[in-house]
Structures are given as C-alpha cells and as structure tokens.
Design an enzyme around this catalytic site. Sequence first.
Site, PDB file in Angstrom:
ATOM      1  N   HIS A 192      37.419  46.672  34.345  1.00  0.00           N
ATOM      2  CA  HIS A 192      37.929  45.303  34.220  1.00  0.00           C
ATOM      3  C   HIS A 192      36.939  44.410  33.487  1.00  0.00           C
ATOM      4  O   HIS A 192      35.768  44.742  33.342  1.00  0.00           O
ATOM      5  CB  HIS A 192      38.358  44.745  35.573  1.00  0.00           C
ATOM      6  CG  HIS A 192      37.275  44.328  36.524  1.00  0.00           C
ATOM      7  ND1 HIS A 192      36.855  43.020  36.623  1.00  0.00           N
ATOM      8  CD2 HIS A 192      36.561  45.006  37.449  1.00  0.00           C
ATOM      9  CE1 HIS A 192      35.929  42.923  37.565  1.00  0.00           C
ATOM     10  NE2 HIS A 192      35.721  44.118  38.088  1.00  0.00           N
ATOM     11  N   GLU A 207      41.094  41.679  37.953  1.00  0.00           N
ATOM     12  CA  GLU A 207      40.767  42.649  39.002  1.00  0.00           C
ATOM     13  C   GLU A 207      40.252  41.931  40.226  1.00  0.00           C
ATOM     14  O   GLU A 207      40.566  42.276  41.353  1.00  0.00           O
ATOM     15  CB  GLU A 207      39.709  43.644  38.486  1.00  0.00           C
ATOM     16  CG  GLU A 207      39.418  44.797  39.443  1.00  0.00           C
ATOM     17  CD  GLU A 207      38.307  44.519  40.455  1.00  0.00           C
ATOM     18  OE1 GLU A 207      38.090  45.363  41.340  1.00  0.00           O
ATOM     19  OE2 GLU A 207      37.661  43.460  40.388  1.00  0.00           O
ATOM     20  N   GLU A 208      39.410  40.910  39.978  1.00  0.00           N
ATOM     21  CA  GLU A 208      38.730  40.240  41.085  1.00  0.00           C
ATOM     22  C   GLU A 208      39.697  39.592  42.067  1.00  0.00           C
ATOM     23  O   GLU A 208      39.416  39.499  43.255  1.00  0.00           O
ATOM     24  CB  GLU A 208      37.737  39.202  40.546  1.00  0.00           C
ATOM     25  CG  GLU A 208      36.575  39.806  39.756  1.00  0.00           C
ATOM     26  CD  GLU A 208      35.632  40.626  40.622  1.00  0.00           C
ATOM     27  OE1 GLU A 208      35.875  40.775  41.828  1.00  0.00           O
ATOM     28  OE2 GLU A 208      34.635  41.123  40.064  1.00  0.00           O
ATOM     29  N   ASP A 241      33.761  50.273  37.230  1.00  0.00           N
ATOM     30  CA  ASP A 241      33.791  48.827  37.453  1.00  0.00           C
ATOM     31  C   ASP A 241      32.412  48.301  37.083  1.00  0.00           C
ATOM     32  O   ASP A 241      32.089  48.133  35.917  1.00  0.00           O
ATOM     33  CB  ASP A 241      34.174  48.572  38.920  1.00  0.00           C
ATOM     34  CG  ASP A 241      34.438  47.115  39.228  1.00  0.00           C
ATOM     35  OD1 ASP A 241      33.719  46.259  38.698  1.00  0.00           O
ATOM     36  OD2 ASP A 241      35.353  46.824  40.018  1.00  0.00           O
ATOM     37  N   HIS A 278      28.712  38.825  42.896  1.00  0.00           N
ATOM     38  CA  HIS A 278      29.697  37.729  42.902  1.00  0.00           C
ATOM     39  C   HIS A 278      29.073  36.337  43.022  1.00  0.00           C
ATOM     40  O   HIS A 278      29.734  35.398  43.461  1.00  0.00           O
ATOM     41  CB  HIS A 278      30.732  37.925  44.024  1.00  0.00           C
ATOM     42  CG  HIS A 278      31.758  38.972  43.711  1.00  0.00           C
ATOM     43  ND1 HIS A 278      32.862  39.195  44.496  1.00  0.00           N
ATOM     44  CD2 HIS A 278      31.855  39.865  42.689  1.00  0.00           C
ATOM     45  CE1 HIS A 278      33.592  40.172  43.988  1.00  0.00           C
ATOM     46  NE2 HIS A 278      32.994  40.602  42.892  1.00  0.00           N
TER      47      HIS A 278
HETATM   48 ZN   LIG Z   1      34.397  44.420  39.718  1.00  0.00          ZN
END
Ligand SMILES: [Zn+2]
Length: 715
Positions: free
Chosen positions: A356, A403-404, A432, A516
């Site tokens: 992604h 995707e997140e 990923d 993140h």
């Molecule tokens: Zn990811």
Amino acid sequence: MASSKKLKSMVKMGIKILLLAVVTSFSFLLFSPPPKSFYHTLFISTALSDNVSAAQHLWTLTRRPHVAGSEANAEAAAYVLSIFTSCNIKAHIASYGVSLTYPVSRSLSLNRPPPDPPITFSLRQEIYDGDPYADVADQVLPTFHGYAKSGTATGSVVYVNYGRVEDYVMLKEMGVNVSGSVVLARYGKIYRGDIVHNAFEAGAIGALIFTDRKDYGGGSGDARWFPDDKWMPPSGVQVGSVYDGVGDPTTPGWASTEGCERISDEEVDKTGYIPRIPSLPISAQDGHTIMRSVEGQVANQDWQGDKDAPVYRIGPGPGVVNLSYKGESVIATIQNVIGVITGTEEPDRFVILGNHRDAWTFGAVDPNSGTAALLELAERLEKLRKGGWKPRRTIVLCNWDAEEYGLIGSTEWVEENREMLASRVVAYLNVDSAVYGAGFSASATPQLDELLKQATQQVKDPDNSSQTVYDSWVGSSNSPVIGRLGGGGSDYSAFVQHIGVPSADFSFGEGYPVYHSMYDDFVWMKKFGDPLFQRHVAAASVWGLVALRLADEEFLPFNYLSYVSELQKSAKDLKDKVSGMGITLIPLFKAIEELAKAAIKIDSEKKAIIESKGWVSIWKKEHSRVRELNDRLMMAERAFTDRDGLAGRPWYKHLIYAPSKHNDYGSNSFPGIEDAIEEAKNLNTAESWLTVQHEVWRVSRAVRHVSLVLNGELT
Ligand SMILES: [Zn+2]
C-alpha cells in the site's frame, strides 16, 4: 541526494548496462536464450540492484504526509504510475469512491484532585530539532482514530492495561467496575479497534489509548528518543483505524464503483464494525499525566510502566476526563495503481505483488519502504527484459490505497475482480512495511513455505555478507518460524481470507517504536531503519525472486505437505481444548490424512511428467498435462474457502485462516471452531457444544475438498 552520489550511481549504471550487453551477446553466441534461472540469479545480483534508487524513491514518496483521499496521496499515485510507465510496464489507476473519516475537532481535559489544577491537553506531536519536515508538519492530520465515534464522554478514569478480554476479567476479579468510566489503555498487544470494542463491552463510555514507554521506549542518557535514538518521543502519538471490518464500510462485499449501491449510516452501525463509544489516541506524556490522577488499588507488576513511569493504579478516578471527538465521513476518491507485465506462455495466470501507498503521516516505514522496494523491483524487471527475459505467466504489480483505514483499496479491487482473480491468480505476495531494521521475518500460506526457504537461501543477508537471509532468519534453530496469515494486518486479507489465494507477506526488522506517528519519516529511516538502504534492496530481492520463480517455473513451486503438517499441529492443539466435551475430531484427522496422500500423489505425478519428457523439452505436447496439474495446485487453496463463510462474519470465507473475534491482529487456525469453543465455554449448553462439532465437520469437509482438487478426479 547529494550530486556526487548521483554521479556515482550514473557510473554504476554504466557498468551495469555494459554487463547486460555482455550477457546479452553471450546468449546470442549460444543461439538459445539462457534458462530462466539465469535471469533469476541476475535479478538478485549487485549488477541489477540499486540502493540509491530505492532511497530516492522513498525520499520522493515521503516528502509530504499523504493520508488516503488527500491530494498528496493522489500525487504519490501519479509518481508510482510514472515509474511503472518509465519501466515500460503497462499501468493504470483503478479508482474507487470510499467512505473515509477525518477529524474535525477534538479535545481532552482532566480534572484532578486538589491541589492540582485542571489541565487541557494540546494533543500535539512536537516537531524535533532539525526537523526537515517542519514546513509541512501542519499537513499531518490531528491525532485521531479512523472511524472513531463522534461524541463526548465525561467520566472517572479506569486503567485497563492493554484492554484485552483477559484484562477485564482481571479487573472483575479485583472488584473494579468499569461501567460509566473512561478507560485508559495502552497500546501494544491487540488491535486498537478491539481495545475500543472491549471497553464498550465492559460498559465504558470512552477510551483513551496511550503509547507507553515500556513498549515503545528504551533509550538512556541524553539519547532517549527520536531524533537521538529510534524510540518514540514523549509527545508521539500512534494514530490508526478503529474499524473492525474489511473494505469500505458502506459497500460490504461489493466494490465501491461509481454510482454503486451503498448502505446507510444506520445499517453501517448495525454491522457492529464501527465503535460505539468515542476514543482518542494519546502520547506517553499525556498518558502519564492522567495516570497520576488515578488512585485506588496499585496495578499488578506486569501492568506497570518502565522505571521512570509513575505508579500505575487502577481507579476509578478520582481523575475525571472530558473527551470529545468530532469526525466527518466523506466519500473520498482513492487510487490503486496497477501495473501489468504480460506473460508470454500463460498470460492468463497471474502472480500478484502488492504494497500500500497511503500513510497516516509521512510513511517512511509504513508503508513506503515497501513502495520504494516495489519501484526498485520494477526497475530491475525492466533491466531483465532488456537482457531478453520474458515471464511465462503475467506479473501484476499493485500499489494499494486506503489500507490504513481498513485494507480498503485491495479489498474493493478483489471484490470487483473476484471471479477473474479466483480463477487465475497463482499467488499474492504482500509487502507492507518492508524495512524497519535488521532481521527477516515472513508469513505465508503453508504450500509456499519451501519456496520462501529456497529463495531466502539465495539472497545475501544485507547485514552480514558472509551469510544468506535464510541463515539470519533461522538463527540458532533448525528451521525458520513462518507466521500464518490469519490476522487482519495487511492487504493479503482479501486474497487469502476472502477468495483463498496462496499468499505470503514479509519484512525486515523487529517492531519500530515510531509506528503511525509523525516521526515515521525519511530521517528516522536514514538514521535507524536502513542507513545504507541495503535492506530495501534485500527486500526487493526476496520479493522479486519469489515472484519470478512463481511466474517462470514450468511447475508451480507449491508443496502441500507443509500444509498437512501445519493442519496436524493445529488439530492437535484443538484436541486439548475440547477434551471431555464429547467432541470428536476423527473426521478432521481423517481429512488431513487424505490430504497427505493427495499431496504425495500430485508430487509423484509431477515427477512422472518430467521423466516422460526425457532430456529434450517437448513442452508443446506436455503443455496441457502440466497446465492441468498446475491448475490443481493453484485451485487447491480455494477449496479451503466456504460459500457461507464464518458464522456471523460471512465475508471471511477461509476456514483455516481468519482473524480471531476479539483481536484482529491474532492469527488463528480454525477460526470458526475457535469462535464456537469460546461461545460454548461461555454458555456451556449441550446445544453450544453441538455447534462446535458442526464447525469441526465444516473444516473437515473443506480439507477433504482440497484433496479432491489436488487429485483432480471426479467422485
Ligand atoms: Zn501499513
């Protein structure tokens, strides 16, 4: 990049082109193209790989924050498309309109017992000394949870450790009532959507999730966190989705194409995949401030923080928080970039590589280390083609969006192309976050185990040139630990769990603390993740080599005996769980035995075809036999899926691999049986144990179907 580096890379490129020319003319001299394995070795050689190019791709992709649906992410899609096109790969963008949420406003305040005054938290991640991204820091979305419920919650704080089911069981034993409170949980053990869900189930009215230094810190002295060390800074916040479903919540089971049917917000609520209480992610520093306002029983040792943390107590209160969050739902346009290299002999068989592109912030690790590897891999394939290589089967390169938020881009695409994919995809290879440090790890459906072992034995360990990736992966044990794909962690989900495609997923590194947060940027990668970008190159080498073998080998390199031993292991584990409950596992063990026979049989069929061919390839004559056998190997995985799917979760069709009900990260074998056992243990009625038996039968039938497909004979 410095210009001297550019010069060096140009010189390097010149040498490579020269080498390629030599290789090509040499093959002309022989009057026949070199074998495919020659190209595979060339693919992983230093002549073709390019760490400078990988670094440049990563730098370009991560210049700005690029969350799904943003203009910056559309620009990143255009960049990926342009690189594919420059590599002579036929590429296009597959767009969908999907329901995403963005934060509109949020606030958090704390009323503390006197004499401490009330506090209103800034909820800001601070820019760091020398931060080259300070100019675009305001483009980072305010910290929030994707799909969080809008609303306000005011309540006494209860500390709930990692927010797992077992943590609430413990609280109950301690006599703590969570009802009506706002829970303070820490990240690190289960999916954040499940933390919020479990809080709701326990009666909480809101949830705060903080990043504890115990799990995301570790530095000492002056270098305690980024940019001085790899650890999460005190103001760092892990944002992320709290959605428990897969794909666009408004189009469950079908693709979000233009003008398509959508379910209403009320119907979305009814699915139970969207949280029913508001939540916010918070920093370590804010978590500790709140923790200091909590009294009551002292939490157990394993619930405490690191040595500098305050003493963690359970509460409730006397600290009272006021949490408020307002988000907006919009139908946003997302872009999957799809590149196709058509196979020459079997163009209708696909090997799909996916990664992604969308990121919560800058995405240097998650996910664009994977995107950089994908682009570098694409460049190598182009160099191979210039040297005369053509794939037997079609190779598809996919760069997913959103995707997140909930694996949305890949899921919508798989839903839209379901029958084509189910009948034609040989395997799906996901990466990923490709790189966050040293050390290889992989997960796969078991028929790919052997192939992964072989491929990693060919690629040099990027951190120790005297050994292979396989050597470092195995370490001191006899064989490597291969994870399974039961979790909902990344874009393999729709491929494995919805349509039953053999899949793999891999990465270099062992967890990264700035996950993140705003600090997942190029500086972090350059300093701590992969200073020389040789791990990116190794990731592309393993990824590409596995893909090349799947795309080029006459016989698909699948081994179902690994599946057999994996199923046997899981079935034995099951035995203990149901002992004394009148459940028979005989049909399951019998079905696995049959599968073992089928796996051995197809292997000897393959050998017989090879022997009958002699030393001269008579591919044309044997073509249909080989192809028929390959189709059985490819379709066998599909037979693990069931039309009705898991009870209460019909999108999950695979009866061996799916997320567990209470932790989306968990990777269970036999999720249907496990769910039924959990239910039966709660209810403890004869009927509920009959449901367990029914689920055992369902899995047994699926395993038997796999044998029938491998055998290729009608009953
Ligand atoms: Zn990811």
